[in-house]
Scaffold this motif. Structure first.
Motif, PDB file in Angstrom:
ATOM      1  N   ALA A  59       6.553  -8.105   1.341  1.00  0.00           N
ATOM      2  CA  ALA A  59       7.125  -6.920   1.973  1.00  0.00           C
ATOM      3  C   ALA A  59       6.093  -5.816   1.945  1.00  0.00           C
ATOM      4  O   ALA A  59       5.256  -5.762   1.036  1.00  0.00           O
ATOM      5  CB  ALA A  59       8.390  -6.482   1.238  1.00  0.00           C
ATOM      6  N   SER A  60       6.166  -4.963   2.932  1.00  0.00           N
ATOM      7  CA  SER A  60       5.242  -3.835   3.029  1.00  0.00           C
ATOM      8  C   SER A  60       5.996  -2.531   2.839  1.00  0.00           C
ATOM      9  O   SER A  60       7.171  -2.417   3.192  1.00  0.00           O
ATOM     10  CB  SER A  60       4.570  -3.801   4.405  1.00  0.00           C
ATOM     11  N   GLY A  61       5.282  -1.572   2.311  1.00  0.00           N
ATOM     12  CA  GLY A  61       5.832  -0.231   2.196  1.00  0.00           C
ATOM     13  C   GLY A  61       5.265   0.650   3.290  1.00  0.00           C
ATOM     14  O   GLY A  61       4.367   0.243   4.021  1.00  0.00           O
ATOM     15  N   GLY A  62       5.783   1.848   3.396  1.00  0.00           N
ATOM     16  CA  GLY A  62       5.302   2.792   4.396  1.00  0.00           C
ATOM     17  C   GLY A  62       4.057   3.519   3.919  1.00  0.00           C
ATOM     18  O   GLY A  62       3.494   3.212   2.869  1.00  0.00           O
ATOM     19  N   LYS A  63       3.623   4.496   4.692  1.00  0.00           N
ATOM     20  CA  LYS A  63       2.445   5.286   4.344  1.00  0.00           C
ATOM     21  C   LYS A  63       2.834   6.332   3.307  1.00  0.00           C
ATOM     22  O   LYS A  63       3.855   7.001   3.435  1.00  0.00           O
ATOM     23  CB  LYS A  63       1.889   5.975   5.583  1.00  0.00           C
ATOM     24  N   GLY A  67      -1.379   5.977  -3.984  1.00  0.00           N
ATOM     25  CA  GLY A  67      -1.316   4.532  -4.127  1.00  0.00           C
ATOM     26  C   GLY A  67      -0.098   4.107  -4.910  1.00  0.00           C
ATOM     27  O   GLY A  67       0.533   3.087  -4.617  1.00  0.00           O
ATOM     28  N   GLU A  68       0.263   4.890  -5.922  1.00  0.00           N
ATOM     29  CA  GLU A  68       1.434   4.573  -6.741  1.00  0.00           C
ATOM     30  C   GLU A  68       2.713   4.634  -5.907  1.00  0.00           C
ATOM     31  O   GLU A  68       3.578   3.771  -5.996  1.00  0.00           O
ATOM     32  CB  GLU A  68       1.534   5.537  -7.922  1.00  0.00           C
ATOM     33  N   GLY A  69       2.823   5.652  -5.057  1.00  0.00           N
ATOM     34  CA  GLY A  69       3.993   5.764  -4.185  1.00  0.00           C
ATOM     35  C   GLY A  69       4.079   4.604  -3.212  1.00  0.00           C
ATOM     36  O   GLY A  69       5.164   4.067  -2.959  1.00  0.00           O
ATOM     37  N   ALA A  70       2.935   4.194  -2.666  1.00  0.00           N
ATOM     38  CA  ALA A  70       2.912   3.056  -1.740  1.00  0.00           C
ATOM     39  C   ALA A  70       3.317   1.772  -2.453  1.00  0.00           C
ATOM     40  O   ALA A  70       4.074   0.959  -1.918  1.00  0.00           O
ATOM     41  CB  ALA A  70       1.523   2.913  -1.125  1.00  0.00           C
ATOM     42  N   ALA A  71       2.824   1.578  -3.696  1.00  0.00           N
ATOM     43  CA  ALA A  71       3.152   0.377  -4.466  1.00  0.00           C
ATOM     44  C   ALA A  71       4.646   0.320  -4.785  1.00  0.00           C
ATOM     45  O   ALA A  71       5.286  -0.728  -4.641  1.00  0.00           O
ATOM     46  CB  ALA A  71       2.328   0.328  -5.748  1.00  0.00           C
TER      47      ALA A  71
END
Length: 159
Positions: A59-63, A67-71
Motif C-alpha cells: 500500500a502507498s501513502g500520500g505526499k 518521511g515519518e508522516g509518509a511512513a
C-alpha cells in the motif's frame, strides 16, 4: 525540468531514488518493509511518499512533509488492505476454563499513535469482555482478562 508552481500534477518530476530509505519492522505477526522516498513537489518543495509491504501485499501513502508522516500513512493503508497484520491471537487456561484472547492495534485516522485493543472470551460459557485502548497489545490483553473476570467469577466457574 521546471514545472509551474500552480501545476496540479507533479508526476513528471522524478523521485530522488538515491535518497530512498527502506526499513523493516515487525507489526503484529507480519514483517513489514517500508520504503520512504523524497520527491520534489513544484520543483522547490520536498515531499515524501512511502510504500509499505507485507506478505506480498503493498500500500502507498500520500505526499507528506516528513518521511515519518509518509511512513505512518503507508502503514495505515497497509493495515486496511491486510488486517491480519494488525492482530495477534492467543489462548490461556485457568483451571477448567479456556480463554481465547485477540489483541489488535489500529492507527487513528490522523495516523498518529497506535491504539491497542483486545477481547477475551471464555470458551466454556461464551462470556466475553473487551478493552480499549492500551499502549501495547500485552497490556490490552491483560485489561480484557481483568474486565472478563469482573463479568464472571473465574474462581467459581473454572476451579
Amino acid at each position: 525540468m521546471l514545472i509551474p508552481a500552480d501545476a496540479e500534477d507533479d508526476s513528471t518530476v522524478p523521485p530522488l531514488g538515491f535518497l530512498c530509505k527502506t526499513t523493516h519492522k515487525d507489526v503484529g505477526p507480519c514483517r513489514v518493509s517500508i520504503k520512504v522516498c523524497p520527491k520534489l513537489h513544484h520543483v522547490i518543495h520536498l515531499r515524501y511518499k512511502a510504500d509499505a509491504c507485507a506478505s506480498g501485499i503493498c500500500a502507498s501513502g500520500g505526499k507528506h512533509k516528513s518521511g515519518e508522516g509518509a511512513a505512518k500513512d503507508a502503514l495505515y493503508h497497509l493495515m486496511l488492505k491486510h488486517p491480519a497484520c494488525a492482530c495477534g491471537a492467543g489462548n490461556a487456561t485457568i483451571g477448567t476454563c479456556n480463554f481465547k484472547i485477540n489483541s489488535c492495534f489500529q492507527l487513528d485516522t490522523a495516523c498518529t499513535t497506535p491504539a491497542f485493543y483486545a477481547a477475551a472470551t471464555c470458551t466454556k460459557n461464551a462470556v466475553s469482555a473487551d478493552y480499549c485502548c492500551a499502549a501495547n497489545g500485552e497490556d490490552a490483553a491483560k485489561a480484557a482478562m481483568t474486565a472478563l473476570s469482573q463479568k464472571m467469577d473465574i474462581q467459581k466457574s473454572c476451579m
